[in-house]
Write a protein that holds these residues in place. Sequence first.
Motif, PDB file in Angstrom:
ATOM      1  N   ILE A   1      15.555  14.550  11.984  1.00 13.03           N
ATOM      2  CA  ILE A   1      16.244  14.689  11.186  1.00 13.03           C
ATOM      3  C   ILE A   1      18.067  14.003  11.615  1.00 13.03           C
ATOM      4  O   ILE A   1      18.698  13.610  10.443  1.00 13.03           O
ATOM      5  CB  ILE A   1      16.901  16.277  11.000  1.00 13.03           C
ATOM      6  N   ASP A   2      18.783  14.516  12.762  1.00  9.71           N
ATOM      7  CA  ASP A   2      19.921  14.076  13.501  1.00  9.71           C
ATOM      8  C   ASP A   2      19.853  12.553  12.466  1.00  9.71           C
ATOM      9  O   ASP A   2      20.996  12.373  12.279  1.00  9.71           O
ATOM     10  CB  ASP A   2      20.151  14.129  14.585  1.00  9.71           C
ATOM     11  N   ARG A   3      19.220  11.460  13.140  1.00  8.23           N
ATOM     12  CA  ARG A   3      19.189  10.656  12.766  1.00  8.23           C
ATOM     13  C   ARG A   3      19.105   9.290  11.280  1.00  8.23           C
ATOM     14  O   ARG A   3      19.761   8.880  10.695  1.00  8.23           O
ATOM     15  CB  ARG A   3      18.309   9.728  13.221  1.00  8.23           C
ATOM     16  N   ILE A   4      18.407  10.506  10.180  1.00  6.09           N
ATOM     17  CA  ILE A   4      18.494  10.454   9.060  1.00  6.09           C
ATOM     18  C   ILE A   4      19.340  10.191   7.745  1.00  6.09           C
ATOM     19  O   ILE A   4      20.295  10.026   7.216  1.00  6.09           O
ATOM     20  CB  ILE A   4      17.260  11.336   7.875  1.00  6.09           C
ATOM     21  N   VAL A   5      20.716  12.385   7.900  1.00 10.81           N
ATOM     22  CA  VAL A   5      21.702  12.080   7.980  1.00 10.81           C
ATOM     23  C   VAL A   5      22.473  11.983   8.088  1.00 10.81           C
ATOM     24  O   VAL A   5      23.694  11.577   7.996  1.00 10.81           O
ATOM     25  CB  VAL A   5      21.635  14.044   8.516  1.00 10.81           C
ATOM     26  N   ALA A   6      22.649  11.452   9.520  1.00 11.03           N
ATOM     27  CA  ALA A   6      24.215  11.027   9.793  1.00 11.03           C
ATOM     28  C   ALA A   6      25.078  11.262  10.494  1.00 11.03           C
ATOM     29  O   ALA A   6      26.157  10.598   9.214  1.00 11.03           O
ATOM     30  CB  ALA A   6      23.336   9.225   9.763  1.00 11.03           C
TER      31      ALA A   6
ATOM     32  N   GLY B   1       0.991  -1.429  -0.049  1.00 10.71           N
ATOM     33  CA  GLY B   1      -0.048  -0.037  -0.056  1.00 10.71           C
ATOM     34  C   GLY B   1       0.752   1.170  -0.209  1.00 10.71           C
ATOM     35  O   GLY B   1       2.294   1.077  -0.917  1.00 10.71           O
ATOM     36  N   PHE B   2       0.408   2.538   0.550  1.00  8.59           N
ATOM     37  CA  PHE B   2       1.361   3.976   0.526  1.00  8.59           C
ATOM     38  C   PHE B   2       2.268   3.716   2.107  1.00  8.59           C
ATOM     39  O   PHE B   2       1.370   3.570   2.946  1.00  8.59           O
ATOM     40  CB  PHE B   2      -0.265   4.621   0.420  1.00  8.59           C
ATOM     41  N   LEU B   3       3.530   3.195   1.865  1.00  8.95           N
ATOM     42  CA  LEU B   3       3.752   3.380   3.134  1.00  8.95           C
ATOM     43  C   LEU B   3       4.541   4.459   3.345  1.00  8.95           C
ATOM     44  O   LEU B   3       4.963   5.116   2.698  1.00  8.95           O
ATOM     45  CB  LEU B   3       5.662   2.365   2.344  1.00  8.95           C
ATOM     46  N   ASN B   4       5.015   4.902   4.500  1.00  8.39           N
ATOM     47  CA  ASN B   4       5.573   5.847   5.358  1.00  8.39           C
ATOM     48  C   ASN B   4       7.287   6.561   4.429  1.00  8.39           C
ATOM     49  O   ASN B   4       7.709   7.221   4.598  1.00  8.39           O
ATOM     50  CB  ASN B   4       5.096   5.929   6.167  1.00  8.39           C
TER      51      ASN B   4
ATOM     52  N   ILE C   1      10.536  10.438   2.211  1.00  9.46           N
ATOM     53  CA  ILE C   1      11.115  10.187   0.714  1.00  9.46           C
ATOM     54  C   ILE C   1      12.488  10.970   0.076  1.00  9.46           C
ATOM     55  O   ILE C   1      12.978  11.764   0.868  1.00  9.46           O
ATOM     56  CB  ILE C   1      10.401  11.110   0.100  1.00  9.46           C
ATOM     57  N   PHE C   2      13.214  10.080  -0.795  1.00 12.33           N
ATOM     58  CA  PHE C   2      14.706  10.231  -0.552  1.00 12.33           C
ATOM     59  C   PHE C   2      14.537   9.827  -2.170  1.00 12.33           C
ATOM     60  O   PHE C   2      14.089   8.521  -2.478  1.00 12.33           O
ATOM     61  CB  PHE C   2      15.002   8.241   0.056  1.00 12.33           C
ATOM     62  N   LYS C   3      15.222  10.744  -2.802  1.00 15.68           N
ATOM     63  CA  LYS C   3      15.738  10.593  -3.874  1.00 15.68           C
ATOM     64  C   LYS C   3      17.062   9.962  -4.668  1.00 15.68           C
ATOM     65  O   LYS C   3      17.688  11.168  -4.135  1.00 15.68           O
ATOM     66  CB  LYS C   3      14.831  12.254  -5.323  1.00 15.68           C
ATOM     67  N   ASN C   4      17.854   9.803  -5.268  1.00 13.51           N
ATOM     68  CA  ASN C   4      18.861   9.367  -5.578  1.00 13.51           C
ATOM     69  C   ASN C   4      19.348  10.008  -6.857  1.00 13.51           C
ATOM     70  O   ASN C   4      18.582  10.531  -7.453  1.00 13.51           O
ATOM     71  CB  ASN C   4      19.502   8.110  -5.243  1.00 13.51           C
ATOM     72  N   ASN C   5      20.982  10.262  -7.023  1.00  8.74           N
ATOM     73  CA  ASN C   5      21.000  11.023  -8.110  1.00  8.74           C
ATOM     74  C   ASN C   5      20.827  11.952  -8.609  1.00  8.74           C
ATOM     75  O   ASN C   5      20.125  12.689  -9.510  1.00  8.74           O
ATOM     76  CB  ASN C   5      20.801   9.865  -9.600  1.00  8.74           C
ATOM     77  N   GLN C   6      20.785  13.180  -7.459  1.00 12.53           N
ATOM     78  CA  GLN C   6      20.731  14.477  -7.611  1.00 12.53           C
ATOM     79  C   GLN C   6      21.551  15.191  -8.089  1.00 12.53           C
ATOM     80  O   GLN C   6      22.938  14.700  -7.744  1.00 12.53           O
ATOM     81  CB  GLN C   6      20.041  14.807  -6.317  1.00 12.53           C
ATOM     82  N   VAL C   7      21.423  16.426  -8.916  1.00 16.91           N
ATOM     83  CA  VAL C   7      22.643  17.621  -9.046  1.00 16.91           C
ATOM     84  C   VAL C   7      22.160  19.392  -8.347  1.00 16.91           C
ATOM     85  O   VAL C   7      20.845  19.522  -8.144  1.00 16.91           O
ATOM     86  CB  VAL C   7      22.343  17.591 -10.519  1.00 16.91           C
ATOM     87  N   LEU C   8      23.365  19.362  -7.811  1.00 11.91           N
ATOM     88  CA  LEU C   8      22.757  21.138  -6.927  1.00 11.91           C
ATOM     89  C   LEU C   8      23.402  22.229  -7.898  1.00 11.91           C
ATOM     90  O   LEU C   8      25.210  21.525  -8.382  1.00 11.91           O
ATOM     91  CB  LEU C   8      23.356  20.363  -5.587  1.00 11.91           C
ATOM     92  N   ILE C   9      22.871  22.377  -8.860  1.00  7.09           N
ATOM     93  CA  ILE C   9      23.634  23.333  -9.310  1.00  7.09           C
ATOM     94  C   ILE C   9      23.657  24.976  -9.268  1.00  7.09           C
ATOM     95  O   ILE C   9      22.461  25.051  -8.104  1.00  7.09           O
ATOM     96  CB  ILE C   9      22.632  23.634 -10.839  1.00  7.09           C
ATOM     97  N   SER C  10      24.937  25.445  -8.994  1.00 11.37           N
ATOM     98  CA  SER C  10      24.576  27.092  -8.641  1.00 11.37           C
ATOM     99  C   SER C  10      24.626  28.041 -10.086  1.00 11.37           C
ATOM    100  O   SER C  10      25.936  27.508 -10.553  1.00 11.37           O
ATOM    101  CB  SER C  10      25.893  26.809  -7.947  1.00 11.37           C
ATOM    102  N   ILE C  11      24.294  28.799  -9.680  1.00 11.32           N
ATOM    103  CA  ILE C  11      24.493  29.776 -11.768  1.00 11.32           C
ATOM    104  C   ILE C  11      24.402  31.446 -10.404  1.00 11.32           C
ATOM    105  O   ILE C  11      23.387  32.130  -9.087  1.00 11.32           O
ATOM    106  CB  ILE C  11      22.530  29.803 -12.007  1.00 11.32           C
TER     107      ILE C  11
ATOM    108  N   PHE D   1      14.408   2.370   3.465  1.00 14.36           N
ATOM    109  CA  PHE D   1      13.859   2.445   5.041  1.00 14.36           C
ATOM    110  C   PHE D   1      13.454   0.895   4.879  1.00 14.36           C
ATOM    111  O   PHE D   1      12.697   0.910   4.639  1.00 14.36           O
ATOM    112  CB  PHE D   1      13.344   3.581   4.922  1.00 14.36           C
ATOM    113  N   PRO D   2      14.402   0.744   5.958  1.00 16.95           N
ATOM    114  CA  PRO D   2      13.548  -0.816   6.457  1.00 16.95           C
ATOM    115  C   PRO D   2      12.534  -1.486   7.546  1.00 16.95           C
ATOM    116  O   PRO D   2      11.753  -2.453   6.746  1.00 16.95           O
ATOM    117  CB  PRO D   2      14.942  -1.545   7.289  1.00 16.95           C
ATOM    118  N   ASN D   3      12.303  -0.264   8.031  1.00 17.24           N
ATOM    119  CA  ASN D   3      10.899  -0.360   9.127  1.00 17.24           C
ATOM    120  C   ASN D   3      10.444   0.738   8.242  1.00 17.24           C
ATOM    121  O   ASN D   3       9.575   1.799   9.285  1.00 17.24           O
ATOM    122  CB  ASN D   3      10.991  -0.494  10.794  1.00 17.24           C
ATOM    123  N   THR D   4       9.509   0.494   7.629  1.00 13.60           N
ATOM    124  CA  THR D   4       8.055   1.253   6.896  1.00 13.60           C
ATOM    125  C   THR D   4       6.580   0.647   8.182  1.00 13.60           C
ATOM    126  O   THR D   4       6.374  -0.150   8.453  1.00 13.60           O
ATOM    127  CB  THR D   4       7.958   0.797   5.203  1.00 13.60           C
TER     128      THR D   4
END
Length: 418
Positions: free
Chosen positions: A393-398, A225-228, A303-313, A234-237
């Motif tokens: 936040i602290d736990r996820i950022v590690a 279903g719709f998981l958190n 929500i985790f999104k991999n393969n991201q690019v940070l662009i500075s203009i 994230f192993p414990n959904t």
Amino acid sequence: MKVFKFGGASVNSTQAVRNMADIVGSHADGPLVIVVSAMGKTTNKLEQLVPGVRPAAEHPLLLEEVKDYHWQMVRELFPDPQHPVYTAVGQLFTQLERQVSTAPTDYNYDYDQTVSFGELVSTTIVSHYLNSIGLTNRWMDVRKVLRTDRHYREGIVDFAATQERATQVAEALKECPLVVTQGFIAGTGDGHTTTLGREGSDYSASILSYCLGAESMTIWKDVPGFLNADPKFFPNTVKIEQIPYNEAIELAYYGASVIHPKTVKPIQNKGIPLFIRSFLDPQAEGSAIGPFRGIRPLTPLYIFKNNQVLISIQPKDFSFIAEDNMQAIFAVLAELNIKANMMQNSALSFSLCIDDNAVLLDLLRQRISPQFQLRYNRGLQLITIRYYTQEIIDRIVAGRPVLLQQRSRLTTQLLVQQ
């Protein structure tokens, strides 16, 4: 009338196709529109075949991989080599070969003309298989129904024109209770193929649900279903049983992989419930999106999104990042159909986080280089947490350095090294 959407994972093997057919058969007591994605990871491979993305010398091998995968599926599902599915799939592959051998023109246009074959082939196979086991159905080319403008790679839907053409589907359902059609792809008024954005098959099903006044829409996934959180990260959904329309829209906007960002609004406008159920456990209840007062149970959502690019203009002259510069930047982003997953600006620079796409990144740099300086960091992960606490936040950022962060009352986004 109901609408079912089956994604790539639900038709990625012969056993998966048979399982999908079992689900369809158990719900074939009324009119049913079946929206099907490309099989497995076909779209990823077809993206490499878009003219100009890879050297032309590599195309034959990549194309053979795509063809071999589908031909094996066909041979296992249809042992009789005289079955008409062989001719139908063969014709589509001939058209695909012709498409990938063309000279590059516009990337976004070439993309849509190429990757659309994934859905055309998959629905051809699925429709023939359902017919072969007694589930008589009509195959429909959704490009003749779902009408968009020429905004290639993310077509903007003309709902009035689509509503008018949806009568073709309604009429087909009167003659045959099952209609099989494609997700993700659509068409312009002058016959060009468009797509609705990556993972847009959910949106296709939602548009058809809206236009046909469906009783309900169901997305069949490989999760209960719709998981958190995405279980890959994230192993414990926790399964969310009920989600209000507006909450689902917010989560999809931030990148929740279970639904496409544009999916919910059309069905919300008509009060059509959306169910998310598991094709691995079809009897399980799943999750429901509808006119609820709040999510149940209330729990942090990740929500985790991999393969991201940070662009500075930054401007090359002595100007600041003001309205005129922002207008110029956004005009190029719109022209190239580049979506920002997060944005932030200061007096001297504008930063945005996007999905990594080497072709589009190079085009962006070329288009803005006369006026702006561009720098970027690749290999990043964008983390979105709804109903966050500092402890979470602290736990996820590690301990990873945070390159960019934004917070609102309910949601925080953090860009870190992947």
